[in-house]
Design a protein around this motif. Structure first.
Motif, mmCIF file in Angstrom:
data_model
loop_
_atom_site.group_PDB
_atom_site.id
_atom_site.type_symbol
_atom_site.label_atom_id
_atom_site.label_comp_id
_atom_site.label_asym_id
_atom_site.label_seq_id
_atom_site.Cartn_x
_atom_site.Cartn_y
_atom_site.Cartn_z
ATOM 1 N N GLY A 13 -2.551 13.148 -8.149
ATOM 2 C CA GLY A 13 -1.986 12.494 -6.977
ATOM 3 C C GLY A 13 -2.975 12.387 -5.824
ATOM 4 O O GLY A 13 -4.060 12.978 -5.866
ATOM 5 N N ASP A 14 -2.606 11.576 -4.838
ATOM 6 C CA ASP A 14 -3.415 11.390 -3.634
ATOM 7 C C ASP A 14 -4.810 10.853 -3.930
ATOM 8 O O ASP A 14 -5.763 11.139 -3.204
ATOM 9 N N GLU A 15 -4.911 10.070 -4.964
ATOM 10 C CA GLU A 15 -6.212 9.501 -5.336
ATOM 11 C C GLU A 15 -6.592 8.346 -4.413
ATOM 12 O O GLU A 15 -7.772 7.987 -4.318
ATOM 13 N N GLY A 16 -5.589 7.747 -3.773
ATOM 14 C CA GLY A 16 -5.842 6.549 -2.971
ATOM 15 C C GLY A 16 -5.146 5.342 -3.580
ATOM 16 O O GLY A 16 -5.580 4.202 -3.410
ATOM 17 N N LYS A 17 -4.025 5.600 -4.268
ATOM 18 C CA LYS A 17 -3.265 4.512 -4.903
ATOM 19 C C LYS A 17 -2.764 3.528 -3.856
ATOM 20 O O LYS A 17 -2.773 2.315 -4.072
ATOM 21 N N GLY A 18 -2.327 4.058 -2.707
ATOM 22 C CA GLY A 18 -1.788 3.207 -1.649
ATOM 23 C C GLY A 18 -2.825 2.208 -1.180
ATOM 24 O O GLY A 18 -2.553 1.013 -1.059
ATOM 25 N N LYS A 19 -4.036 2.716 -0.933
ATOM 26 C CA LYS A 19 -5.097 1.839 -0.445
ATOM 27 C C LYS A 19 -5.382 0.720 -1.448
ATOM 28 O O LYS A 19 -5.503 -0.446 -1.074
ATOM 29 N N ALA A 40 6.080 11.074 -2.515
ATOM 30 C CA ALA A 40 4.821 10.354 -2.399
ATOM 31 C C ALA A 40 4.431 10.201 -0.942
ATOM 32 O O ALA A 40 5.278 10.158 -0.051
ATOM 33 N N GLY A 41 3.145 10.122 -0.706
ATOM 34 C CA GLY A 41 2.633 9.794 0.619
ATOM 35 C C GLY A 41 1.431 8.899 0.417
ATOM 36 O O GLY A 41 0.411 9.337 -0.088
ATOM 37 N N HIS A 42 1.593 7.620 0.718
ATOM 38 C CA HIS A 42 0.528 6.654 0.481
ATOM 39 C C HIS A 42 0.017 6.152 1.823
ATOM 40 O O HIS A 42 0.771 5.576 2.602
ATOM 41 N N THR A 43 -1.259 6.390 2.073
ATOM 42 C CA THR A 43 -1.832 6.064 3.374
ATOM 43 C C THR A 43 -2.659 4.794 3.308
ATOM 44 O O THR A 43 -3.508 4.654 2.435
ATOM 45 N N LEU A 44 -2.398 3.886 4.234
ATOM 46 C CA LEU A 44 -3.156 2.641 4.308
ATOM 47 C C LEU A 44 -3.816 2.576 5.676
ATOM 48 O O LEU A 44 -3.192 2.926 6.678
ATOM 49 N N THR A 331 -12.255 6.322 -5.700
ATOM 50 C CA THR A 331 -12.090 6.405 -4.246
ATOM 51 C C THR A 331 -12.875 7.575 -3.676
ATOM 52 O O THR A 331 -13.226 8.515 -4.394
ATOM 53 N N LYS A 332 -13.140 7.479 -2.398
ATOM 54 C CA LYS A 332 -13.714 8.585 -1.625
ATOM 55 C C LYS A 332 -15.110 8.991 -2.073
ATOM 56 O O LYS A 332 -15.499 10.145 -1.932
ATOM 57 N N LEU A 333 -15.857 8.049 -2.619
ATOM 58 C CA LEU A 333 -17.237 8.358 -2.987
ATOM 59 C C LEU A 333 -18.021 8.817 -1.755
ATOM 60 O O LEU A 333 -18.881 9.688 -1.844
ATOM 61 N N ASP A 334 -17.674 8.245 -0.604
ATOM 62 C CA ASP A 334 -18.355 8.589 0.648
ATOM 63 C C ASP A 334 -18.203 10.052 1.038
ATOM 64 O O ASP A 334 -19.032 10.591 1.763
ATOM 65 N N VAL A 335 -17.144 10.692 0.541
ATOM 66 C CA VAL A 335 -16.921 12.102 0.902
ATOM 67 C C VAL A 335 -18.027 12.991 0.317
ATOM 68 O O VAL A 335 -18.295 14.087 0.811
ATOM 69 N N VAL A 413 -14.711 0.495 -6.045
ATOM 70 C CA VAL A 413 -15.138 1.798 -5.526
ATOM 71 C C VAL A 413 -14.841 1.844 -4.035
ATOM 72 O O VAL A 413 -15.243 0.950 -3.296
ATOM 73 N N GLY A 414 -14.146 2.888 -3.611
ATOM 74 C CA GLY A 414 -13.849 3.056 -2.191
ATOM 75 C C GLY A 414 -14.915 3.900 -1.521
ATOM 76 O O GLY A 414 -15.330 4.924 -2.046
ATOM 77 N N VAL A 415 -15.384 3.432 -0.345
ATOM 78 C CA VAL A 415 -16.389 4.199 0.403
ATOM 79 C C VAL A 415 -15.899 4.522 1.811
ATOM 80 O O VAL A 415 -16.688 4.809 2.699
ATOM 81 N N GLY A 416 -14.592 4.477 2.001
ATOM 82 C CA GLY A 416 -14.006 4.794 3.297
ATOM 83 C C GLY A 416 -12.542 4.432 3.244
ATOM 84 O O GLY A 416 -12.111 3.697 2.346
ATOM 85 N N PRO A 417 -11.736 4.936 4.192
ATOM 86 C CA PRO A 417 -10.293 4.703 4.130
ATOM 87 C C PRO A 417 -9.881 3.258 4.458
ATOM 88 O O PRO A 417 -8.809 2.819 4.065
HETATM 89 P P1 GDP Z 1 -2.191 8.131 -2.636
HETATM 90 O O1 GDP Z 1 -1.070 9.097 -2.584
HETATM 91 O O2 GDP Z 1 -2.816 8.045 -3.997
HETATM 92 O O3 GDP Z 1 -1.859 6.784 -2.085
HETATM 93 O O4 GDP Z 1 -3.333 8.732 -1.689
HETATM 94 P P2 GDP Z 1 -3.101 9.369 -0.212
HETATM 95 O O5 GDP Z 1 -2.875 8.264 0.745
HETATM 96 O O6 GDP Z 1 -2.121 10.476 -0.257
HETATM 97 O O7 GDP Z 1 -4.502 10.072 0.019
HETATM 98 C C1 GDP Z 1 -5.689 9.348 -0.001
HETATM 99 C C2 GDP Z 1 -6.383 9.500 1.382
HETATM 100 O O8 GDP Z 1 -7.716 9.075 1.273
HETATM 101 C C3 GDP Z 1 -5.752 8.634 2.462
HETATM 102 O O9 GDP Z 1 -5.840 9.313 3.680
HETATM 103 C C4 GDP Z 1 -6.630 7.387 2.468
HETATM 104 O O10 GDP Z 1 -6.666 6.747 3.730
HETATM 105 C C5 GDP Z 1 -7.967 7.973 2.137
HETATM 106 N N1 GDP Z 1 -8.865 7.107 1.363
HETATM 107 C C6 GDP Z 1 -8.560 6.222 0.383
HETATM 108 N N2 GDP Z 1 -9.681 5.699 -0.141
HETATM 109 C C7 GDP Z 1 -10.712 6.276 0.515
HETATM 110 C C8 GDP Z 1 -12.141 6.177 0.395
HETATM 111 O O11 GDP Z 1 -12.686 5.445 -0.420
HETATM 112 N N3 GDP Z 1 -12.885 6.973 1.242
HETATM 113 C C9 GDP Z 1 -12.317 7.810 2.156
HETATM 114 N N4 GDP Z 1 -13.108 8.548 2.932
HETATM 115 N N5 GDP Z 1 -10.974 7.919 2.275
HETATM 116 C C10 GDP Z 1 -10.204 7.177 1.464
#
Ligand code: GDP
Ligand code: IMO
Ligand code: MG
Length: 432
Positions: A13-19, A40-44, A331-335, A413-417
């Motif tokens: 979970g929380d992989e960035g599905k919402g984005k 679920a908590g999906h952040t955009l 996602t989150k390669l930038d981290v 590939v995600g490099v930021g939110p």
């Molecule tokens: P979901 O539950 O799979 O939709 O993911 P969440 O929203 O719970 O958690 C993913 C978090 O990572 C959110 O805060 C997004 O804004 C953030 N996020 C998504 N993609 C990226 C990315 O490529 N880089 C960074 N730094 N943050 C990202």
């Protein structure tokens, strides 16, 4: 008819599905949530504004998209209405939102039972979100759930609620020594407050989805939770009570497997888990703290610190199998920007034996020692890069190795939110 696309979590979970749902929704006419609930908590993040969604499909920010909550979802009307209000206040219309009449309702006793059950488990608790998800799906299986369509018939609603609550009150009072709940109070809340708000949105979701596909329009099915939280395929019992895997989209939305031809598995460039359960590549050191810090790894929903670790290719291979992944979205390669080295687990050593595929006996996961491949870090900021070819070679090597290990190509590939912080997306867009 065209086929549908599924977005599914490949980890915990929380992989960035919402984005990615929001992003892919630009090309879709309908976005469907097919299971789970407000666990679920999906952040955009769009134009610098952050939206945290729990129940409403992450396609809602695309004005042309019809958002639909399908039969497989468990709906807490109070949460749904407050989410609709939140969006409306921020200028996002929820008028077109449709909710399947077959979706089950979460009622106040579900939430109470979730908490009591966790308390009962004590040290062995699952670490649920305490949203009542498990008890609501249990009622569905026991054939005593109330559905969204029951709101249409007030007398019928009261009758069903009465008999279900009679049962649950026995459990609350005799098993847990709690006061009983009052059916009239609940009926009043659901019928006077929620019913009028939801009625305009209740729909025949199966017909809506199929009409869309028959018109040649594209439908996106948005998974919540993830493969390793799947009731059947996850790390049971430390799972949720629904089927997030891509097959769950068929059941949860009322389409057949042939209606799906693209399955996007979203994977974080590292790994996190919130709640209890085995986690072979978990990090307990300063690198783990760094990932939590830089990745802001605290639940969107419950605020809990997520447990960090390295990417696990054994898990991703399994996710590829059980979901029929056609592509990965990383996602989150930038981290990982500041790390000196980055590891990826390619196999487990369990009692001296090498496992490249996930063992079915999940007790073994507790004693699995990850076998790592180590990569040098790139040590620079990649969050402004827009195309995969411009990545530092160290980052490209890491991604290519992941593709090779999992046997699935990386499509995005995600490099930021931010919505625009995605590699290759411009290229994808102009291809069509
Ligand atoms: P979901 O539950 O799979 O939709 O993911 P969440 O929203 O719970 O958690 C993913 C978090 O990572 C959110 O805060 C997004 O804004 C953030 N996020 C998504 N993609 C990226 C990315 O490529 N880089 C960074 N730094 N943050 C990202
Ligand atoms: P998204 O969609 C991460 C976890 C809980 C707990 C287990 C069971 O944002 O990826 P539940 O309340 O579902 O009975 O809890 O599942 N869990 C999640 N973890 N992301 C989620 O959703 C989750 N939804 C449930 O932490 O371990
Ligand atoms: Mg989440």
């Amino acid at each position: 008819a065209v086929s549908a696309t599924v977005v599914v979590g490949t980890q915990w979970g929380d992989e960035g599905k919402g984005k990615f749902t929001d992003l892919i929704a630009a090309e879709m006419s309908m976005v469907v949530r097919y299971q789970g609930g407000h666990n679920a908590g999906h952040t955009l993040v769009v134009d610098g504004e952050t939206f945290a969604l729990q129940l409403i499909p992450s396609g809602i920010l695309n004005p042309h998209v019809l958002p639909l909550i399908a039969n497989g979802v468990v709906v807490d009307p109070k949460v749904l209405i407050s989410e609709m209000d939140m969006l409306e206040e921020r200028g996002v219309s929820t008028e077109k939102l449709k909710i399947s009449g077959n979706a089950h309702l979460i009622l106040p006793y579900h939430q109470e039972l979730d908490a009591l059950h966790e308390e009962f488990l004590g040290e062995n608790k699952i670490g649920t979100t305490k949203r009542g998800i498990g008890p609501a799906y249990a009622d569905r299986s026991m054939r005593m759930g109330l559905r969204v369509q029951d709101l249409l018939d007030e007398e019928g609603f009261k009758e069903k609620l009465g008999s279900t609550l009679e049962y649950h009150n026995k459990v609350l009072t005799r098993v847990f020594d709690q006061p009983p709940l009052d059916a009239d109070v609940i009926a009043e809340e659901y019928l006077s407050t929620y019913r009028p708000r939801l009625i305009p949105h209740i729909a025949d979701s199966v017909s809506l989805i199929h009409e869309e596909l028959e018109k040649g329009n594209r439908v996106l099915l948005e998974g919540a939770q993830a493969t390793f939280l799947d009731l059947d395929h996850g790390t049971y019992p430390f799972v949720t009570s629904s089927n997030p895997v891509s097959g769950g989209a068929c059941v949860g939305a009322g389409i057949g497997p042939k209606n799906i031809d693209r399955i996007v598995g979203v994977a974080k460039a590292y790994l996190t888990r919130v709640g209890a359960g085995p986690f072979p590549t978990e990090l307990f050191d300063s690198i783990g703290d760094h990932l939590v810090d830089i990745g802001h790894e605290y639940g969107t929903n419950t605020g809990r610190r997520r447990r960090p670790g390295w990417v696990d290719a054994v898990m991703l291979r399994y996710a590829s199998r059980v979901n029929s992944l056609t592509e990965l979205a990383i996602t989150k390669l930038d981290v990982l920007d500041d790390l000196n080295e980055i590891k990826i687990c390619v196999a487990y050593d369990i009692d001296g034996e090498r496992y490249e595929q996930l063992p079915y006996n999940q007790n073994l996961l507790y004693k699995a020692t990850p076998i790592y491949e180590t990569f040098p870090g790139w040590k620079c900021n990649i969050s402004e890069i827009t195309s995969r070819v411009d990545l530092p070679s160290e980052a490209e090597n890491y991604l290519s190795f992941m593709e090779e290990q999992v046997g699935v190509p990386i499509g995005m590939v995600g490099v930021g939110p931010g919505r625009k912080q995605v590699l290759n997306f411009e290229e994808r867009d102009t291809e069509k």
